[in-house]
Write an enzyme that holds these catalytic residues in place. Structure first.
Site, PDB file in Angstrom:
ATOM      1  N   GLY A 221       0.827  -1.327   0.121  1.00  0.00           N
ATOM      2  CA  GLY A 221      -0.107   0.081  -0.058  1.00  0.00           C
ATOM      3  C   GLY A 221       0.864   1.326   0.097  1.00  0.00           C
ATOM      4  O   GLY A 221       0.318   2.246   0.591  1.00  0.00           O
ATOM      5  N   ALA A 222       1.721   1.451  -0.557  1.00  0.00           N
ATOM      6  CA  ALA A 222       2.740   2.554  -0.777  1.00  0.00           C
ATOM      7  C   ALA A 222       2.649   3.507  -1.616  1.00  0.00           C
ATOM      8  O   ALA A 222       3.403   4.408  -1.944  1.00  0.00           O
ATOM      9  CB  ALA A 222       4.380   1.650  -0.823  1.00  0.00           C
ATOM     10  N   ASN A 223       1.618   3.305  -2.527  1.00  0.00           N
ATOM     11  CA  ASN A 223       1.170   4.503  -3.563  1.00  0.00           C
ATOM     12  C   ASN A 223       0.666   5.751  -2.932  1.00  0.00           C
ATOM     13  O   ASN A 223       0.664   6.938  -3.666  1.00  0.00           O
ATOM     14  CB  ASN A 223       0.423   4.102  -4.656  1.00  0.00           C
ATOM     15  N   GLY A 225      -0.622   7.847   1.337  1.00  0.00           N
ATOM     16  CA  GLY A 225      -0.797   7.904   2.766  1.00  0.00           C
ATOM     17  C   GLY A 225       0.396   7.323   3.520  1.00  0.00           C
ATOM     18  O   GLY A 225       1.590   7.729   3.138  1.00  0.00           O
ATOM     19  N   ILE A 226       0.123   6.659   4.539  1.00  0.00           N
ATOM     20  CA  ILE A 226       1.092   6.241   5.389  1.00  0.00           C
ATOM     21  C   ILE A 226       2.221   5.344   4.493  1.00  0.00           C
ATOM     22  O   ILE A 226       3.459   5.506   4.925  1.00  0.00           O
ATOM     23  CB  ILE A 226       0.690   5.329   6.689  1.00  0.00           C
ATOM     24  N   GLY A 227       1.741   4.334   3.916  1.00  0.00           N
ATOM     25  CA  GLY A 227       2.691   3.756   3.155  1.00  0.00           C
ATOM     26  C   GLY A 227       3.745   4.245   2.244  1.00  0.00           C
ATOM     27  O   GLY A 227       4.996   4.008   2.223  1.00  0.00           O
ATOM     28  N   SER A 350      -4.428  -0.776  14.482  1.00  0.00           N
ATOM     29  CA  SER A 350      -4.991   0.573  15.034  1.00  0.00           C
ATOM     30  C   SER A 350      -5.591   0.482  16.258  1.00  0.00           C
ATOM     31  O   SER A 350      -5.794  -0.776  16.699  1.00  0.00           O
ATOM     32  CB  SER A 350      -6.302   0.573  13.967  1.00  0.00           C
ATOM     33  N   TYR A 376     -13.984  -3.215  10.067  1.00  0.00           N
ATOM     34  CA  TYR A 376     -12.502  -2.742  10.195  1.00  0.00           C
ATOM     35  C   TYR A 376     -12.003  -3.021  11.488  1.00  0.00           C
ATOM     36  O   TYR A 376     -10.766  -3.525  11.348  1.00  0.00           O
ATOM     37  CB  TYR A 376     -12.510  -1.135   9.905  1.00  0.00           C
TER      38      TYR A 376
END
Length: 493
Positions: A221-223, A225-227, A350, A376
């Protein structure tokens, strides 16, 4: 305003503002106890010249004090509160809140009513300071809160500094109410200075000297936000950084941005859809074929707000994306990580995991959580359980596994919610963490020397080691979830 104290409980109100949820604080002229009214109408003796009573102890009043409080001598009408020093720290925000409230009213004056008035007339003529001062409930009044000011020559024992005497017909609120007793102000000031001096300094990635030259990292998920922020930091440390992204276009744009910002040409994109076990296996095969080592794996990819749906492999989509996909990926890459030891597995969970349920039936849709939020939360609880069980199984291998809470972060994770929810999240976004700030705890677990050798733990958003929820610490539940996850992902066959 909340209802006032019970009738007759304490007729001598001095119109001093209460602290936090407490009502105005009169003082008994005989023993100088401060008497506070709580929201449930109970009288509470806070402190006095004779010392403090044990917590929860009943207090029997003398005849004079009982008469002052409108009670019967010897009756257990009050509860004593023991307020030790460490509890005073919790009162500091309330004290400063009271200070701000009082000054914001610009020192408005409180004027007593003259003559006998009815309840309706009294309400129509009530001044701003009278809102803080409950009135007798018998329908008549000879004034507002004047009983205590009529004794001792018209001077009330809690009259604020600079206030006019009662005989002048008014009492000016020249100072904030809690400052009427200098002890509170001094304690608030000293405790504030103590808290400031002993505060925990936030860990700063920019001050961490860790260099990752010659090491390989994967961030899912690096594209965005946090990633993306995590990948940027790891690339800046000269690591070979593999961006595991579902979208080729967004992933390629992120890779180019990271290369340009860090000057590291060793940033590559690999396609991964963690909701698909087939995609996870294809990604793992490519990594095992092309990479000689793997030092850090960051399981960051996650979604929320998706409607209930089953994947072609018979798994619930959100649970597959947030939990089963990372579970399978981590297990498929374990041998490479063991060969690269010391290595780290970092899973982004989380604080909402504490409201989740680790029901294995959720994974295949045989049971449905009652809301998007519950879905979630449950996936994040499973992340923590999976990490704890994996750490147990990896003991002695040189590979550590930890989970973390990034905090409340302004990212695109809310994109699947309704326009109203996204609008509300946008409105509060200036008051929550940015993606860069939210990435700090993930980077901390991935590169900091402080975490070296620590495994199976849960880190809070301020990088402190903390306990997860009771369910997240259930070893039997973690083992059961692990075994069911192995069966669903085909690892047990």
């Amino acid at each position: 305003m909340p209802p006032g104290p019970a009738a007759g409980c304490c007729p001598e109100q001095c119109c001093i503002s209460g602290l936090g949820n407490f009502y105005p604080a009169p003082m008994c002229s005989a023993c100088c106890h401060w008497v506070l009214h709580t929201a449930d109408g109970l009288c509470v003796l806070l402190m006095g010249t004779t010392g403090m009573a044990p917590a929860g102890a009943a207090v029997k009043l003398c005849a004079h004090c009982a008469a002052t409080l409108g009670s019967t001598a010897g009756q257990d009408c009050c509860r004593a509160v023991w307020w030790p020093w460490q509890h005073l720290a919790a009162a500091v925000p309330q004290l400063w809140s009271s200070l701000w409230l009082q000054w914001s009213r610009k020192h408005r004056r409180w004027m007593p009513l003259e003559g006998n008035t009815t309840g309706a007339d009294r309400r129509s003529r009530r001044g701003p300071w009278e809102e803080l001062c409950p009135h007798p409930q018998d329908g008549t009044s000879s004034g507002v809160c004047t009983a205590g000011m009529e004794r001792a020559g018209g001077t009330h024992p809690l009259q604020p500094w600079g206030a006019s005497p009662a005989g002048s017909g008014h009492m000016a609120m020249e100072l904030p109410s809690f400052c009427s007793h200098p002890l509170w102000f001094v304690l608030a000031l000293l405790l504030g200075m103590l808290l400031w001096a002993t505060r925990r300094r936030a860990w700063d990635p920019r001050k961490c000297p860790t260099d990752l030259t010659g090491k390989t990292v994967i961030v899912t998920g690096a594209n965005s936000g946090i990633g993306k922020c995590v990948a940027m930091d790891l690339a800046r440390r000269n690591a070979r950084t593999i961006l595991a992204c579902r979208s080729r276009e967004r992933g390629q744009a992120a890779a180019e941005e990271i290369r340009a910002a860090t000057g590291n040409p060793n940033v590559v994109l690999r396609l991964l859809d963690s909701s698909s076990l087939a995609s996870v296996r294809a990604f793992a095969r490519e990594v095992l074929r092309e990479e000689k080592r793997l030092d850090v794996l960051v399981n960051n990819a996650g979604v929320t707000g998706l409607p209930f749906a089953l994947t072609p492999e018979g798994l619930e989509r959100t649970f597959a994306t947030n939990y089963l996909g990372p579970f399978l990926l981590t297990n498929l890459l374990l041998d490479l990580m063991k060969a690269s030891a010391p290595a780290r597995i970092v899973t982004v969970s989380s604080f909402r995991h504490s409201a989740g349920t680790a029901d294995c039936r959720f994974l295949t849709g045989r049971a449905r959580p009652d809301s998007f939020d519950h879905i979630y939360n449950s996936t994040k609880l499973m992340n923590v359980l999976h990490t704890a069980e994996m750490a147990q199984r990896l003991q002695g291998t040189g590979v550590t596994a930890n989970s973390l809470n990034p905090g409340v972060v302004s990212t695109g994770i809310m994109r699947n919610f309704s326009l109203a929810v996204r609008g509300l999240f946008f409105l509060i976004s200036p008051f929550i963490k940015s993606a860069e700030q939210g990435a700090v705890s993930t980077i901390y677990c991935a590169v900091s020397e402080e975490v070296s050798g620590i495994s199976g733990k849960y880190f809070d958003s301020d990088c402190s080691l903390t306990l997860p929820s009771a369910a997240a610490r259930d070893a039997g539940l973690a083992r059961k979830l692990w075994e069911e996850s192995e069966r669903l992902t085909g690892l047990s066959s």
